[in-house]
Design an enzyme around this catalytic site. Structure first.
Site, mmCIF file in Angstrom:
data_model
loop_
_atom_site.group_PDB
_atom_site.id
_atom_site.type_symbol
_atom_site.label_atom_id
_atom_site.label_comp_id
_atom_site.label_asym_id
_atom_site.label_seq_id
_atom_site.Cartn_x
_atom_site.Cartn_y
_atom_site.Cartn_z
ATOM 1 N N GLN A 244 -33.812 35.269 31.137
ATOM 2 C CA GLN A 244 -33.719 36.020 32.379
ATOM 3 C C GLN A 244 -32.905 37.276 32.137
ATOM 4 O O GLN A 244 -31.715 37.206 31.830
ATOM 5 C CB GLN A 244 -33.072 35.179 33.482
ATOM 6 C CG GLN A 244 -32.997 35.952 34.785
ATOM 7 C CD GLN A 244 -32.415 35.158 35.932
ATOM 8 O OE1 GLN A 244 -31.788 34.113 35.725
ATOM 9 N NE2 GLN A 244 -32.601 35.648 37.141
ATOM 10 N N ASP B 28 -34.927 50.609 23.561
ATOM 11 C CA ASP B 28 -33.944 49.525 23.739
ATOM 12 C C ASP B 28 -33.863 48.698 22.461
ATOM 13 O O ASP B 28 -33.994 47.477 22.480
ATOM 14 C CB ASP B 28 -34.361 48.666 24.931
ATOM 15 C CG ASP B 28 -33.286 47.662 25.357
ATOM 16 O OD1 ASP B 28 -32.119 47.830 24.972
ATOM 17 O OD2 ASP B 28 -33.629 46.706 26.081
ATOM 18 N N VAL C 44 -38.730 35.808 31.602
ATOM 19 C CA VAL C 44 -39.709 35.537 30.557
ATOM 20 C C VAL C 44 -39.960 34.035 30.465
ATOM 21 O O VAL C 44 -39.015 33.248 30.384
ATOM 22 C CB VAL C 44 -39.243 36.122 29.194
ATOM 23 C CG1 VAL C 44 -40.195 35.730 28.081
ATOM 24 C CG2 VAL C 44 -39.145 37.639 29.280
ATOM 25 N N LYS D 10 -44.364 37.498 30.847
ATOM 26 C CA LYS D 10 -43.220 38.312 31.276
ATOM 27 C C LYS D 10 -43.459 38.750 32.712
ATOM 28 O O LYS D 10 -44.493 39.330 33.019
ATOM 29 C CB LYS D 10 -43.082 39.518 30.340
ATOM 30 C CG LYS D 10 -41.852 40.367 30.607
ATOM 31 C CD LYS D 10 -41.541 41.319 29.456
ATOM 32 C CE LYS D 10 -40.296 42.138 29.760
ATOM 33 N NZ LYS D 10 -39.891 42.978 28.623
ATOM 34 N N ALA E 61 -32.179 41.603 33.308
ATOM 35 C CA ALA E 61 -31.954 42.366 34.532
ATOM 36 C C ALA E 61 -33.284 42.725 35.191
ATOM 37 O O ALA E 61 -33.384 42.803 36.407
ATOM 38 C CB ALA E 61 -31.169 43.627 34.216
ATOM 39 N N ILE F 33 -37.575 31.090 29.502
ATOM 40 C CA ILE F 33 -36.833 31.178 28.244
ATOM 41 C C ILE F 33 -35.817 32.318 28.264
ATOM 42 O O ILE F 33 -34.918 32.355 27.444
ATOM 43 C CB ILE F 33 -37.728 31.273 26.982
ATOM 44 C CG1 ILE F 33 -38.616 32.507 27.006
ATOM 45 C CG2 ILE F 33 -38.561 30.020 26.800
ATOM 46 C CD1 ILE F 33 -39.252 32.725 25.629
ATOM 47 N N ALA G 154 -36.586 41.423 34.070
ATOM 48 C CA ALA G 154 -37.722 40.507 33.981
ATOM 49 C C ALA G 154 -37.301 39.083 33.673
ATOM 50 O O ALA G 154 -36.219 38.830 33.128
ATOM 51 C CB ALA G 154 -38.675 40.995 32.891
HETATM 52 N N1 ADP Z 1 -44.007 37.708 22.579
HETATM 53 C C1 ADP Z 1 -42.912 36.946 22.495
HETATM 54 N N2 ADP Z 1 -42.870 35.902 21.658
HETATM 55 C C2 ADP Z 1 -41.771 35.103 21.585
HETATM 56 N N3 ADP Z 1 -40.659 35.286 22.300
HETATM 57 C C3 ADP Z 1 -40.626 36.325 23.160
HETATM 58 C C4 ADP Z 1 -41.749 37.201 23.302
HETATM 59 N N4 ADP Z 1 -41.433 38.126 24.242
HETATM 60 C C5 ADP Z 1 -40.190 37.843 24.658
HETATM 61 N N5 ADP Z 1 -39.689 36.754 24.014
HETATM 62 C C6 ADP Z 1 -38.361 36.143 24.216
HETATM 63 O O1 ADP Z 1 -37.883 36.449 25.525
HETATM 64 C C7 ADP Z 1 -36.699 37.242 25.456
HETATM 65 C C8 ADP Z 1 -36.710 38.284 26.547
HETATM 66 O O2 ADP Z 1 -37.865 39.096 26.455
HETATM 67 P P1 ADP Z 1 -37.773 40.686 26.540
HETATM 68 O O3 ADP Z 1 -39.154 41.237 26.502
HETATM 69 O O4 ADP Z 1 -36.832 41.158 25.493
HETATM 70 O O5 ADP Z 1 -37.178 40.903 28.001
HETATM 71 P P2 ADP Z 1 -35.810 41.525 28.526
HETATM 72 O O6 ADP Z 1 -36.184 42.889 29.005
HETATM 73 O O7 ADP Z 1 -35.376 40.625 29.622
HETATM 74 O O8 ADP Z 1 -34.834 41.584 27.379
HETATM 75 C C9 ADP Z 1 -36.695 37.827 24.050
HETATM 76 O O9 ADP Z 1 -35.403 38.127 23.602
HETATM 77 C C10 ADP Z 1 -37.347 36.718 23.234
HETATM 78 O O10 ADP Z 1 -36.412 35.712 22.913
HETATM 79 MG MG MG Z 2 -35.011 42.103 25.349
#
Ligand code: ADP
Ligand code: MG
Length: 262
Positions: free
Chosen positions: A23, A164, A29, A52, A25, A21, A27
């Site tokens: 990508q 962040d 997800v 993640k 820099a 869902i 991680a």
């Molecule tokens: N616990 C969660 N529930 C629902 N969506 C999530 C969750 N964690 C991450 N996401 C989705 O994945 C995206 C990327 O996750 P994030 O932890 O922000 O990683 P990054 O460091 O790549 O920004 C988020 O913007 C969100 O849309």
């Molecule tokens: Mg994020």
């Protein structure tokens, strides 16, 4: 490019369906419908979970890379568990594979009617697009921004720094904001660190919601102040708010000077 990273993740998650869902820099997800160890029928294929994954970085020395990945994963998990304990809205960690940089967590956030992720950013955009131009006086938006400010205030009152803060790292579940993405989080009681956290969010709002940004940011700070004035925090709360808000003025000024220099 992503395919090869997904294959890498799949190696550690045999038989787990993964759909990418996001990508970033750092991680990748995934969303999945499988819990790591519960198999009760109520869970099977019904609930959603987030995985993640921090893939190995080929440009780093493998030993250093392994240690960075492990430390960041531990840091994020620890921060999330602490939030859970304090009752600050954030996903609960379900399982972590520290050596392989994997965190399995609760899926949170109610999707918007148009199917978009219910981030604070998308939610505000959605409201901006679907409501009258005069919506800025709408109490719902004001309350939401204030709730976001309270959430960040709670975090800071516990000397926790997000690191962040953007409007994408704030999701909405049943109208209530929650925090995600703690890869850069830290602990600090210094007003300066809290002010920078707020400033980063302010700038993120400025750049994604230019027309209403000033109003949103004001409402957010109102909420941030309100939570500091809560009886629970006594005089300390008031003192902390004054210190942070003074620092925030400095940080803004520095930011403006820097942008004038180009
Ligand atoms: N616990 C969660 N529930 C629902 N969506 C999530 C969750 N964690 C991450 N996401 C989705 O994945 C995206 C990327 O996750 P994030 O932890 O922000 O990683 P990054 O460091 O790549 O920004 C988020 O913007 C969100 O849309
Ligand atoms: Mg994020």
């Amino acid at each position: 490019m992503t395919d090869h990273i997904v294959a890498g993740a799949q190696k550690h998650l045999t038989g787990i369906p993964l759909s990418v869902i996001s990508q970033g820099a750092e991680a990748l997800v995934f969303k999945t419908n499988v819990h790591p160890y519960l198999t009760s029928p109520s869970l099977a294929n019904k609930e959603a979970f987030i995985i993640k994954y921090r893939p190995p970085k080929p440009y780093r020395h493998p030993k250093i890379d392994a240690s960075i990945t492990k430390n960041r994963t531990i840091g994020e998990v620890r921060f999330m568990s602490k939030l859970q304990k304090l009752g600050v809205n954030a996903p609960a960690v379900i399982l972590a594979d520290l050596d392989n940089g994997i965190i399995w967590m609760e899926y949170l956030g109610t999707e918007l009617p148009n199917g978009d992720v219910s981030s604070f950013k998308n939610h505000l955009w959605y409201l901006e697009r679907n409501k009258e131009p005069s919506f800025c006086t709408d109490d719902d938006v004001k309350l939401l921004c204030q709730e976001v400010g309270k959430l960040i205030g709670k975090l800071h009152l516990n000397d926790m720094i997000h690191g962040d803060l953007t409007s994408s790292n704030i999701l909405l579940q049943d109208g209530q904001p929650l925090l995600i993405d703690f890869g850069l989080s830290s602990y600090s009681g210094m007003p300066e660190d809290k002010a920078v956290d707020l400033y980063v969010l302010e700038r993120a709002i400025d750049s994604t919601h230019s027309v209403y940004a000033k109003q949103y940011n004001e409402w957010m700070l109102e909420g941030y102040e309100q939570i500091h004035m809560d009886k629970e925090y006594g005089k300390q709360g008031t003192k902390k708010f004054v210190e942070v808000s003074r620092k925030l003025d400095d940080v803004r000024l520095r930011g403006r000077k820097r942008s004038m220099l180009g």
